[in-house]
Design an enzyme around this catalytic site. Sequence first.
Site, PDB file in Angstrom:
ATOM      1  N   ASN A  11       1.005  -1.101  -0.152  1.00  0.00           N
ATOM      2  CA  ASN A  11       0.359   0.338  -0.310  1.00  0.00           C
ATOM      3  C   ASN A  11       0.714   1.138  -0.208  1.00  0.00           C
ATOM      4  O   ASN A  11       1.150   1.654   1.065  1.00  0.00           O
ATOM      5  CB  ASN A  11      -0.573  -0.285   1.408  1.00  0.00           C
ATOM      6  CG  ASN A  11      -1.480   1.419   1.216  1.00  0.00           C
ATOM      7  OD1 ASN A  11      -2.272   1.867  -0.153  1.00  0.00           O
ATOM      8  ND2 ASN A  11      -2.295   1.639   2.453  1.00  0.00           N
ATOM      9  N   LYS A  13      -0.090   4.157  -0.352  1.00  0.00           N
ATOM     10  CA  LYS A  13      -0.641   5.187   0.519  1.00  0.00           C
ATOM     11  C   LYS A  13      -0.398   6.789  -0.270  1.00  0.00           C
ATOM     12  O   LYS A  13      -0.505   6.562  -1.724  1.00  0.00           O
ATOM     13  CB  LYS A  13       0.123   5.935   1.886  1.00  0.00           C
ATOM     14  CG  LYS A  13      -0.181   4.373   2.348  1.00  0.00           C
ATOM     15  CD  LYS A  13      -0.240   4.986   4.027  1.00  0.00           C
ATOM     16  CE  LYS A  13       0.286   3.680   5.166  1.00  0.00           C
ATOM     17  NZ  LYS A  13      -0.031   3.795   6.242  1.00  0.00           N
ATOM     18  N   HIS A  93      -9.742   1.577   4.895  1.00  0.00           N
ATOM     19  CA  HIS A  93      -8.486   1.579   5.515  1.00  0.00           C
ATOM     20  C   HIS A  93      -8.544   1.636   6.319  1.00  0.00           C
ATOM     21  O   HIS A  93      -9.374   2.956   6.999  1.00  0.00           O
ATOM     22  CB  HIS A  93      -7.648   1.683   4.125  1.00  0.00           C
ATOM     23  CG  HIS A  93      -5.894   1.715   4.609  1.00  0.00           C
ATOM     24  ND1 HIS A  93      -5.338   2.995   5.668  1.00  0.00           N
ATOM     25  CD2 HIS A  93      -5.506   1.057   4.488  1.00  0.00           C
ATOM     26  CE1 HIS A  93      -4.476   2.338   5.891  1.00  0.00           C
ATOM     27  NE2 HIS A  93      -4.522   1.049   5.192  1.00  0.00           N
ATOM     28  N   GLU A  95      -6.924   4.808   7.649  1.00  0.00           N
ATOM     29  CA  GLU A  95      -6.898   5.692   7.560  1.00  0.00           C
ATOM     30  C   GLU A  95      -7.885   6.403   6.762  1.00  0.00           C
ATOM     31  O   GLU A  95      -8.629   7.837   7.150  1.00  0.00           O
ATOM     32  CB  GLU A  95      -5.425   6.034   6.910  1.00  0.00           C
ATOM     33  CG  GLU A  95      -4.667   6.157   7.319  1.00  0.00           C
ATOM     34  CD  GLU A  95      -2.846   5.252   6.846  1.00  0.00           C
ATOM     35  OE1 GLU A  95      -2.634   5.668   5.048  1.00  0.00           O
ATOM     36  OE2 GLU A  95      -1.956   4.493   7.464  1.00  0.00           O
ATOM     37  N   GLU A 165      -5.849  -5.429  10.328  1.00  0.00           N
ATOM     38  CA  GLU A 165      -5.038  -4.440  10.688  1.00  0.00           C
ATOM     39  C   GLU A 165      -5.793  -3.984  12.164  1.00  0.00           C
ATOM     40  O   GLU A 165      -6.198  -2.470  11.849  1.00  0.00           O
ATOM     41  CB  GLU A 165      -5.133  -3.676   9.790  1.00  0.00           C
ATOM     42  CG  GLU A 165      -5.100  -3.754   8.234  1.00  0.00           C
ATOM     43  CD  GLU A 165      -4.420  -2.963   7.532  1.00  0.00           C
ATOM     44  OE1 GLU A 165      -2.937  -3.333   7.061  1.00  0.00           O
ATOM     45  OE2 GLU A 165      -4.579  -1.913   6.692  1.00  0.00           O
ATOM     46  N   GLY A 171       1.468   1.982  10.744  1.00  0.00           N
ATOM     47  CA  GLY A 171       2.697   2.633  11.115  1.00  0.00           C
ATOM     48  C   GLY A 171       2.858   3.920  12.108  1.00  0.00           C
ATOM     49  O   GLY A 171       3.572   4.060  12.125  1.00  0.00           O
ATOM     50  N   SER A 207       2.783  -2.498  10.664  1.00  0.00           N
ATOM     51  CA  SER A 207       4.210  -2.816  10.715  1.00  0.00           C
ATOM     52  C   SER A 207       5.153  -4.209  10.320  1.00  0.00           C
ATOM     53  O   SER A 207       5.885  -4.116  11.431  1.00  0.00           O
ATOM     54  CB  SER A 207       4.695  -2.053  12.147  1.00  0.00           C
ATOM     55  OG  SER A 207       4.073  -0.264  12.500  1.00  0.00           O
TER      56      SER A 207
HETATM   57  C1  PEP Z   1      -1.342  -0.432   5.845  1.00  0.00           C
HETATM   58  O1  PEP Z   1      -0.918   0.964   5.009  1.00  0.00           O
HETATM   59  O2  PEP Z   1      -2.194  -0.469   5.612  1.00  0.00           O
HETATM   60  C2  PEP Z   1      -0.038  -0.633   7.238  1.00  0.00           C
HETATM   61  C3  PEP Z   1      -0.537  -1.038   7.228  1.00  0.00           C
HETATM   62  O3  PEP Z   1       0.635   0.223   6.915  1.00  0.00           O
HETATM   63  P1  PEP Z   1       2.077   0.006   8.077  1.00  0.00           P
HETATM   64  O4  PEP Z   1       3.192  -1.767   6.875  1.00  0.00           O
HETATM   65  O5  PEP Z   1       2.844   1.269   7.282  1.00  0.00           O
HETATM   66  O6  PEP Z   1       1.561  -0.604   9.556  1.00  0.00           O
END
Ligand code: PEP
Length: 249
Positions: A11, A13, A93, A95, A165, A171, A207
Amino acid sequence: MIRMKKILVANWKMHKTRREALSFLAALQEPERLSLKIAAPYTLIAELVDACHGREVEIGAQNMHEAASGAYTGEISLGMLRDVGAKFVLIGHSERRHLFKESEEEIQAKVERAVVEGFPLILCVGETEEEKTQGETEEVLKRQLLSALEELSVEQLEKVLIAYEPVWAIGTGKNAIPSDVNNTHRSIRDILFQSLGAAPPILYGGSVSVENISDFLRFEHIAGALVGGASLEVSNVNQMIQKIEFLEV
Ligand code: PEP
């Protein structure tokens, strides 16, 4: 025994120009024993799709609007995504849910649009730190899953992947414990089997890094990973591909 291909979703972003994206692809190793997808910014999709022609990489989007078309300034429809060759879309997601205040009703409407148009989607779900501390994880996941998927038939579920998630792990560098994630995935499967009669593959995100990806993906109920920050560097993605290809599961 035939091994189910693990799935790696990058992803990106709101990162990368066209030049950066194409140089990433030029250095990207060809995956053989896993399915690789990139959820790209809208501006990169058409060019990446062209560049990936004949390669084992699927390009998709990070969001979409639920209407087929209309007066929605600044939005992108599923028809537009399909037109530029996108092969999947992320919906819900964290975010989008938390920074952009996307409601469960909107997420359900987006899922319905994708399903009506037969378009593959990845539904993201996950609890906040506070919900986890309050012991509400299972209840929150059940609500998010069923509000989005309740109306789907077993056949329609075939075009769906789930990404679990936990919001507190995205993040932040905070890692969930892989065996806990496996148990949560088992609970998600149970919820979906009981309510819908089938359960799609479930990815983990939060992460995930070169160092820890194998710790998660070696578990039976963790079908793959959705990776944000660590997927921006092609050298990281190449190392993750290597690790997954040689994973004994
Ligand atoms: C994500 O964007 O779905 C995500 C899990 O980000 P990260 O791996 O940076 O935690």
